[in-house]
Design a protein around this motif. Structure first.
Motif, mmCIF file in Angstrom:
data_model
loop_
_atom_site.group_PDB
_atom_site.id
_atom_site.type_symbol
_atom_site.label_atom_id
_atom_site.label_comp_id
_atom_site.label_asym_id
_atom_site.label_seq_id
_atom_site.Cartn_x
_atom_site.Cartn_y
_atom_site.Cartn_z
ATOM 1 N N LYS A 34 0.762 -1.392 0.467
ATOM 2 C CA LYS A 34 0.098 0.506 0.425
ATOM 3 C C LYS A 34 0.573 1.385 0.240
ATOM 4 O O LYS A 34 0.677 2.404 -0.545
ATOM 5 N N ASP A 52 -6.460 4.525 -4.967
ATOM 6 C CA ASP A 52 -7.409 4.554 -4.009
ATOM 7 C C ASP A 52 -8.107 3.280 -4.231
ATOM 8 O O ASP A 52 -8.374 2.057 -3.181
ATOM 9 N N TRP A 53 -8.523 3.338 -5.505
ATOM 10 C CA TRP A 53 -9.588 1.232 -5.846
ATOM 11 C C TRP A 53 -8.297 0.612 -5.567
ATOM 12 O O TRP A 53 -9.129 -0.992 -5.131
ATOM 13 N N HIS A 56 -8.335 0.469 -1.285
ATOM 14 C CA HIS A 56 -9.686 -0.129 -1.085
ATOM 15 C C HIS A 56 -10.430 -1.418 -1.051
ATOM 16 O O HIS A 56 -10.924 -2.185 -1.403
ATOM 17 N N GLU A 59 -10.503 -4.751 0.803
ATOM 18 C CA GLU A 59 -10.953 -4.745 2.452
ATOM 19 C C GLU A 59 -12.033 -5.719 2.133
ATOM 20 O O GLU A 59 -12.745 -5.887 1.406
ATOM 21 N N HIS A 61 -16.419 -5.814 2.336
ATOM 22 C CA HIS A 61 -17.292 -5.161 2.546
ATOM 23 C C HIS A 61 -18.339 -5.475 2.876
ATOM 24 O O HIS A 61 -18.590 -6.979 3.739
#
Length: 63
Positions: A34, A52-53, A56, A59, A61
């Motif tokens: 990251k 950003d995509w 994330h 992670e 959901h």
């Protein structure tokens, strides 16, 4: 250097031996990846939206 595979106090508390040769902790690796993605975005080598995509994506959901 050899890794100590013994428990903390085998005689007094009867702790079991820690015989695992490999750890499955990927937290450090994930944080480094990251950080690398963020660094690329800050340098302009990767679009911010894509960075950003990617960050994330792994992670959990809420569904």
């Amino acid at each position: 250097m050899t890794r100590n595979r013994k428990g903390r106090d085998r005689l007094a508390s009867g702790a079991t031996l820690n015989t695992s040769k490999h750890t499955r902790n990927f937290t450090g690796l994930t944080a480094r990846v990251k950080g690398f993605i963020v660094t690329l975005a800050l340098w302009g080598w990767l679009p911010v939206g894509l960075a950003d995509w990617l960050i994330h994506r792994g992670e959990p959901h809420d569904e």
